[in-house]
Design a protein around this motif. Structure first.
Motif, short mmCIF file in Angstrom:
data_model
loop_
_atom_site.label_atom_id
_atom_site.label_comp_id
_atom_site.label_asym_id
_atom_site.label_seq_id
_atom_site.Cartn_x
_atom_site.Cartn_y
_atom_site.Cartn_z
N ASP A 14 0.84 -1.20 0.00
CA ASP A 14 0.00 0.00 0.00
C ASP A 14 0.88 1.25 0.00
N THR A 15 0.24 2.42 0.00
CA THR A 15 0.98 3.68 -0.14
C THR A 15 1.80 4.07 1.08
N ASP A 16 1.67 3.32 2.17
CA ASP A 16 2.48 3.60 3.36
C ASP A 16 3.70 2.69 3.43
N SER A 17 3.93 1.89 2.40
CA SER A 17 5.04 0.92 2.40
C SER A 17 6.30 1.50 1.76
N ASN A 18 7.40 0.80 1.99
CA ASN A 18 8.67 1.15 1.36
C ASN A 18 8.93 0.14 0.24
N PRO A 19 8.73 0.54 -1.03
CA PRO A 19 8.90 -0.40 -2.14
C PRO A 19 10.35 -0.87 -2.30
N ASP A 20 11.30 -0.10 -1.79
CA ASP A 20 12.71 -0.48 -1.91
C ASP A 20 13.06 -1.69 -1.04
N ALA A 21 12.20 -2.00 -0.08
CA ALA A 21 12.48 -3.10 0.85
C ALA A 21 12.15 -4.46 0.24
N VAL A 22 11.37 -4.47 -0.85
CA VAL A 22 10.97 -5.73 -1.47
C VAL A 22 11.50 -5.81 -2.90
N ASP A 23 11.54 -7.02 -3.44
CA ASP A 23 12.09 -7.21 -4.79
C ASP A 23 11.06 -6.97 -5.88
N VAL A 24 9.85 -7.45 -5.66
CA VAL A 24 8.76 -7.22 -6.61
C VAL A 24 7.62 -6.55 -5.86
N CYS A 25 7.41 -5.28 -6.17
CA CYS A 25 6.35 -4.51 -5.50
C CYS A 25 5.10 -4.50 -6.38
N VAL A 26 3.99 -4.97 -5.81
CA VAL A 26 2.69 -4.88 -6.49
C VAL A 26 1.91 -3.81 -5.74
N PRO A 27 1.89 -2.57 -6.24
CA PRO A 27 1.21 -1.50 -5.52
C PRO A 27 -0.30 -1.72 -5.50
N GLY A 28 -0.89 -1.64 -4.32
CA GLY A 28 -2.33 -1.85 -4.22
C GLY A 28 -2.80 -1.85 -2.78
N ASN A 29 -4.09 -1.77 -2.64
CA ASN A 29 -4.76 -1.77 -1.34
C ASN A 29 -4.48 -3.09 -0.62
N ASP A 30 -3.74 -3.02 0.49
CA ASP A 30 -3.43 -4.26 1.22
C ASP A 30 -4.28 -4.42 2.48
N ASP A 31 -5.38 -3.66 2.55
CA ASP A 31 -6.30 -3.76 3.68
C ASP A 31 -7.64 -4.38 3.32
N ALA A 32 -8.04 -4.26 2.06
CA ALA A 32 -9.35 -4.77 1.64
C ALA A 32 -9.30 -6.25 1.32
N ILE A 33 -10.29 -6.98 1.78
CA ILE A 33 -10.34 -8.43 1.55
C ILE A 33 -10.39 -8.73 0.04
N ARG A 34 -11.16 -7.92 -0.71
CA ARG A 34 -11.31 -8.18 -2.15
C ARG A 34 -9.99 -8.05 -2.90
N SER A 35 -9.20 -7.03 -2.58
CA SER A 35 -7.93 -6.85 -3.27
C SER A 35 -6.91 -7.92 -2.86
N ILE A 36 -6.89 -8.28 -1.59
CA ILE A 36 -5.99 -9.35 -1.12
C ILE A 36 -6.36 -10.66 -1.81
N LYS A 37 -7.65 -10.92 -1.89
CA LYS A 37 -8.15 -12.16 -2.51
C LYS A 37 -7.74 -12.22 -3.99
N TYR A 38 -7.94 -11.12 -4.70
CA TYR A 38 -7.59 -11.09 -6.12
C TYR A 38 -6.09 -11.28 -6.32
N PHE A 39 -5.30 -10.59 -5.51
CA PHE A 39 -3.84 -10.71 -5.59
C PHE A 39 -3.40 -12.15 -5.38
N LEU A 40 -3.88 -12.77 -4.32
CA LEU A 40 -3.47 -14.14 -3.99
C LEU A 40 -3.96 -15.15 -5.03
N GLU A 41 -5.21 -15.03 -5.42
CA GLU A 41 -5.75 -15.98 -6.40
C GLU A 41 -5.00 -15.90 -7.73
#
Length: 235
Positions: A188-215
């Motif tokens: 999400d927008t409060d994260s540090n993208p430099d800390a991860v290798d592959v950043c997928v920017p998106g809402n990491d609080d909503a169940i629907r977005s987490i579900k779509y990402f994981l599926e």
């Protein structure tokens, strides 16, 4: 490779970031606009990051790589468990114990204790224990099972971590970075993208977005495993 459309990302609520006062300036490249003090994520960047993640994880799975899913916030727990099990990979959904990666031998010892306790319960050996000892052992067993049940079949360090919310799972990210283990993260927008290798920017609080990402990424992992199996059978 799974199809990813902007329309689906909008329906899943990927574009809603945090309040602008909570942002991490390093996420600037992934932000499209600000509306009513809320940052709106650029879904073209989301689609690009998600496609990169899918390709990377599919190839890793086709080569027999192991993946550890991490998501301990309440919105992610059940989804992490279900999707990790669907692609037969390890997961942590309750609590990240410090040293899970950097002190992996201790984790394996705890899991060995869990296995031995379960074997003793099956054989009836625990009937010989005093009530006090049995109560103490059962508490330890329950604690280990709750926190580590998802990694009981993980015999070695994973080849990659898939993370929901790298800010919340910062200890997992730090351990992975220390050991050189790649990370893929819904950030999400409060994260540090430099800390991860592959950043997928998106809402990491909503169940629907987490579900779509994981599926989506699990479909790619399963596809990679199927490709490997087909090649093995052909050979």
């Amino acid at each position: 490779m799974p199809a990813i459309t902007i329309h689906e990302l909008i329906n899943a609520g990927f574009h809603f970031g945090h309040r602008s006062s909570r942002w991490n300036p390093k996420m600037k490249q992934y932000i499209y606009a600000k509306k009513n003090s809320i940052h709106i994520i650029d879904l073209r960047e989301t689609a690009r990051g998600l496609l990169t993640a899918c390709k990377f994880l599919s190839k890793l799975a086709s080569n027999g790589g192991s993946i550890l899913f991490v998501g301990t916030k309440w919105q992610a727990r059940k989804l992490i468990e279900g999707e990790a099990q669907r692609c037969e990979m390890a997961y942590i959904s309750e609590r990240w114990l410090g040293g899970t990666l950097t002190n992996f031998n201790t984790v394996r010892k705890s899991l060995k204790f869990l296995e031995e306790m379960e074997e003793k319960e099956e054989s009836g050996a625990t009937k010989e224990y005093s009530k006090k000892l049995l109560s103490s052992l059962n508490r330890k067993k329950k604690r280990i099972k709750k926190n580590l049940d998802g990694v009981r079949n993980m015999e070695k360090l994973p080849d990659v971590l898939v993370i929901i919310d790298p800010k919340k799972e910062h200890i997992a990210v730090e351990e992975a970075n220390k050991l050189g283990i790649p990370t893929v993260s819904l950030s999400d927008t409060d994260s540090n993208p430099d800390a991860v290798d592959v950043c997928v920017p998106g809402n990491d609080d909503a169940i629907r977005s987490i579900k779509y990402f994981l599926e989506t990424i699990v479909d790619a992992i399963i596809e990679g495993k199927a490709t490997a199996a087909a090649l093995a059978n052909a050979g």
